[in-house]
Design a protein around this motif. Structure first.
Motif, PDB file in Angstrom:
ATOM      1  N   THR A  17      -1.867  -5.262  -5.198  1.00 33.09           N
ATOM      2  CA  THR A  17      -2.230  -4.420  -4.068  1.00 33.09           C
ATOM      3  C   THR A  17      -2.749  -3.095  -4.617  1.00 33.09           C
ATOM      4  OG1 THR A  17      -0.060  -3.370  -3.949  1.00 33.09           O
ATOM      5  CG2 THR A  17      -0.362  -5.417  -2.666  1.00 33.09           C
ATOM      6  N   GLN A  18      -3.300  -2.269  -3.747  1.00 32.47           N
ATOM      7  CA  GLN A  18      -3.753  -0.949  -4.211  1.00 32.47           C
ATOM      8  C   GLN A  18      -2.578  -0.141  -4.756  1.00 32.47           C
ATOM      9  OE1 GLN A  18      -5.823   0.607  -0.740  1.00 32.47           O
ATOM     10  NE2 GLN A  18      -7.794   0.107  -1.680  1.00 32.47           N
ATOM     11  N   LYS A  19      -1.432  -0.237  -4.113  1.00 35.24           N
ATOM     12  CA  LYS A  19      -0.251   0.501  -4.563  1.00 35.24           C
ATOM     13  C   LYS A  19       0.206   0.016  -5.942  1.00 35.24           C
ATOM     14  CE  LYS A  19       4.343   1.950  -3.183  1.00 35.24           C
ATOM     15  NZ  LYS A  19       5.360   1.945  -2.136  1.00 35.24           N
ATOM     16  N   GLU A  20       0.255  -1.293  -6.128  1.00 36.83           N
ATOM     17  CA  GLU A  20       0.661  -1.854  -7.418  1.00 36.83           C
ATOM     18  C   GLU A  20      -0.323  -1.453  -8.516  1.00 36.83           C
ATOM     19  OE1 GLU A  20       2.848  -5.964  -5.882  1.00 36.83           O
ATOM     20  OE2 GLU A  20       0.664  -5.920  -6.158  1.00 36.83           O
ATOM     21  N   PHE A  21      -1.613  -1.503  -8.194  1.00 42.54           N
ATOM     22  CA  PHE A  21      -2.660  -1.127  -9.152  1.00 42.54           C
ATOM     23  C   PHE A  21      -2.533   0.342  -9.534  1.00 42.54           C
ATOM     24  CE2 PHE A  21      -7.399  -0.699 -10.066  1.00 42.54           C
ATOM     25  CZ  PHE A  21      -7.391  -1.511 -11.181  1.00 42.54           C
ATOM     26  N   ALA A  22      -2.290   1.183  -8.546  1.00 42.97           N
ATOM     27  CA  ALA A  22      -2.108   2.612  -8.801  1.00 42.97           C
ATOM     28  C   ALA A  22      -0.912   2.851  -9.718  1.00 42.97           C
ATOM     29  CB  ALA A  22      -1.938   3.364  -7.482  1.00 42.97           C
ATOM     30  N   ASN A  23       0.193   2.203  -9.429  1.00 46.93           N
ATOM     31  CA  ASN A  23       1.385   2.348 -10.272  1.00 46.93           C
ATOM     32  C   ASN A  23       1.127   1.836 -11.689  1.00 46.93           C
ATOM     33  OD1 ASN A  23       2.916   3.472  -8.203  1.00 46.93           O
ATOM     34  ND2 ASN A  23       3.776   1.514  -7.580  1.00 46.93           N
ATOM     35  N   PHE A  24       0.442   0.718 -11.794  1.00 48.48           N
ATOM     36  CA  PHE A  24       0.107   0.111 -13.086  1.00 48.48           C
ATOM     37  C   PHE A  24      -0.707   1.073 -13.951  1.00 48.48           C
ATOM     38  CE2 PHE A  24      -2.910  -2.787 -15.409  1.00 48.48           C
ATOM     39  CZ  PHE A  24      -1.990  -3.395 -16.251  1.00 48.48           C
ATOM     40  N   LEU A  25      -1.592   1.839 -13.303  1.00 48.91           N
ATOM     41  CA  LEU A  25      -2.469   2.764 -14.028  1.00 48.91           C
ATOM     42  C   LEU A  25      -1.985   4.212 -13.985  1.00 48.91           C
ATOM     43  CD1 LEU A  25      -5.861   1.223 -12.909  1.00 48.91           C
ATOM     44  CD2 LEU A  25      -4.769   1.017 -15.142  1.00 48.91           C
ATOM     45  N   ASN A  26      -0.804   4.427 -13.420  1.00 53.33           N
ATOM     46  CA  ASN A  26      -0.195   5.761 -13.340  1.00 53.33           C
ATOM     47  C   ASN A  26      -1.073   6.776 -12.618  1.00 53.33           C
ATOM     48  OD1 ASN A  26       2.214   5.026 -14.737  1.00 53.33           O
ATOM     49  ND2 ASN A  26       1.061   5.129 -16.644  1.00 53.33           N
ATOM     50  N   VAL A  27      -1.610   6.363 -11.471  1.00 49.25           N
ATOM     51  CA  VAL A  27      -2.369   7.270 -10.608  1.00 49.25           C
ATOM     52  C   VAL A  27      -1.842   7.106  -9.190  1.00 49.25           C
ATOM     53  CG1 VAL A  27      -4.446   7.197 -12.029  1.00 49.25           C
ATOM     54  CG2 VAL A  27      -4.207   5.589 -10.134  1.00 49.25           C
ATOM     55  N   GLY A  28      -2.227   8.010  -8.322  1.00 50.25           N
ATOM     56  CA  GLY A  28      -1.818   7.907  -6.931  1.00 50.25           C
ATOM     57  C   GLY A  28      -2.620   6.847  -6.194  1.00 50.25           C
ATOM     58  N   ILE A  29      -2.030   6.307  -5.154  1.00 52.42           N
ATOM     59  CA  ILE A  29      -2.718   5.283  -4.374  1.00 52.42           C
ATOM     60  C   ILE A  29      -3.988   5.844  -3.737  1.00 52.42           C
ATOM     61  CG2 ILE A  29      -1.335   5.661  -2.302  1.00 52.42           C
ATOM     62  CD1 ILE A  29      -1.627   2.602  -1.787  1.00 52.42           C
ATOM     63  N   ALA A  30      -3.963   7.112  -3.339  1.00 56.26           N
ATOM     64  CA  ALA A  30      -5.153   7.725  -2.738  1.00 56.26           C
ATOM     65  C   ALA A  30      -6.315   7.743  -3.728  1.00 56.26           C
ATOM     66  CB  ALA A  30      -4.840   9.138  -2.254  1.00 56.26           C
ATOM     67  N   THR A  31      -6.017   7.890  -4.997  1.00 55.81           N
ATOM     68  CA  THR A  31      -7.053   7.871  -6.029  1.00 55.81           C
ATOM     69  C   THR A  31      -7.731   6.511  -6.064  1.00 55.81           C
ATOM     70  OG1 THR A  31      -5.892   9.522  -7.348  1.00 55.81           O
ATOM     71  CG2 THR A  31      -7.473   8.137  -8.508  1.00 55.81           C
ATOM     72  N   VAL A  32      -6.937   5.457  -6.081  1.00 53.01           N
ATOM     73  CA  VAL A  32      -7.488   4.094  -6.086  1.00 53.01           C
ATOM     74  C   VAL A  32      -8.309   3.867  -4.817  1.00 53.01           C
ATOM     75  CG1 VAL A  32      -6.894   1.634  -5.993  1.00 53.01           C
ATOM     76  CG2 VAL A  32      -5.697   3.145  -7.582  1.00 53.01           C
ATOM     77  N   GLN A  33      -7.794   4.289  -3.698  1.00 51.69           N
ATOM     78  CA  GLN A  33      -8.506   4.102  -2.433  1.00 51.69           C
ATOM     79  C   GLN A  33      -9.852   4.816  -2.441  1.00 51.69           C
ATOM     80  OE1 GLN A  33      -5.402   5.561   0.115  1.00 51.69           O
ATOM     81  NE2 GLN A  33      -4.642   3.491   0.557  1.00 51.69           N
ATOM     82  N   ARG A  34      -9.888   6.047  -2.921  1.00 48.87           N
ATOM     83  CA  ARG A  34     -11.149   6.805  -2.976  1.00 48.87           C
ATOM     84  C   ARG A  34     -12.156   6.147  -3.914  1.00 48.87           C
ATOM     85  NH1 ARG A  34      -7.546  11.482  -3.533  1.00 48.87           N
ATOM     86  NH2 ARG A  34      -7.227  12.255  -1.428  1.00 48.87           N
ATOM     87  N   TYR A  35     -11.685   5.656  -5.046  1.00 44.52           N
ATOM     88  CA  TYR A  35     -12.581   4.987  -5.985  1.00 44.52           C
ATOM     89  C   TYR A  35     -13.146   3.707  -5.377  1.00 44.52           C
ATOM     90  CZ  TYR A  35     -10.739   8.030  -9.738  1.00 44.52           C
ATOM     91  OH  TYR A  35     -10.377   9.089 -10.523  1.00 44.52           O
ATOM     92  N   GLU A  36     -12.285   2.928  -4.736  1.00 41.19           N
ATOM     93  CA  GLU A  36     -12.747   1.669  -4.153  1.00 41.19           C
ATOM     94  C   GLU A  36     -13.710   1.897  -2.987  1.00 41.19           C
ATOM     95  OE1 GLU A  36      -9.687  -1.191  -3.246  1.00 41.19           O
ATOM     96  OE2 GLU A  36      -9.077  -1.338  -5.354  1.00 41.19           O
ATOM     97  N   ARG A  37     -13.534   2.986  -2.251  1.00 43.21           N
ATOM     98  CA  ARG A  37     -14.447   3.311  -1.145  1.00 43.21           C
ATOM     99  C   ARG A  37     -15.681   4.061  -1.630  1.00 43.21           C
ATOM    100  NH1 ARG A  37      -9.486   4.911   1.962  1.00 43.21           N
ATOM    101  NH2 ARG A  37      -9.966   7.006   1.232  1.00 43.21           N
ATOM    102  N   GLU A  38     -15.717   4.305  -2.940  1.00 47.68           N
ATOM    103  CA  GLU A  38     -16.832   5.015  -3.579  1.00 47.68           C
ATOM    104  C   GLU A  38     -17.020   6.419  -3.018  1.00 47.68           C
ATOM    105  OE1 GLU A  38     -20.307   2.534  -3.964  1.00 47.68           O
ATOM    106  OE2 GLU A  38     -19.104   0.857  -4.686  1.00 47.68           O
TER     107      GLU A  38
END
Length: 66
Positions: A17-38
């Motif tokens: 999930t986005q949350k799991e991916f964020a934790n895996f890469l030691n970033v916040g979930i909002a960071t992953v969301q912003r990157y995925e939404r470009e």
């Protein structure tokens, strides 16, 4: 397909999930969301662990080729 969609593809292939991916890469979930939404381009600090941990081709990730 843009960079955000390629990041999502990597995450989904890992079965995370986005949350799991964020934790895996030691970033916040909002960071992953912003990157995925470009909404924001990934930083080098984000890309380095992604490439190291997920064995992603940098050329494919950035350009869609390779």
């Amino acid at each position: 397909m843009g960079l955000g969609k390629r990041l999502r593809t990597v995450r989904e292939r890992l079965g995370m999930t986005q949350k799991e991916f964020a934790n895996f890469l030691n970033v916040g979930i909002a960071t992953v969301q912003r990157y995925e939404r470009e909404e924001r381009a990934p930083s080098g600090e984000f890309l380095k662990p992604l490439l190291d941990k997920c064995n992603v081709n940098i050329n494919w990730l950035l350009t869609g080729e390779g």
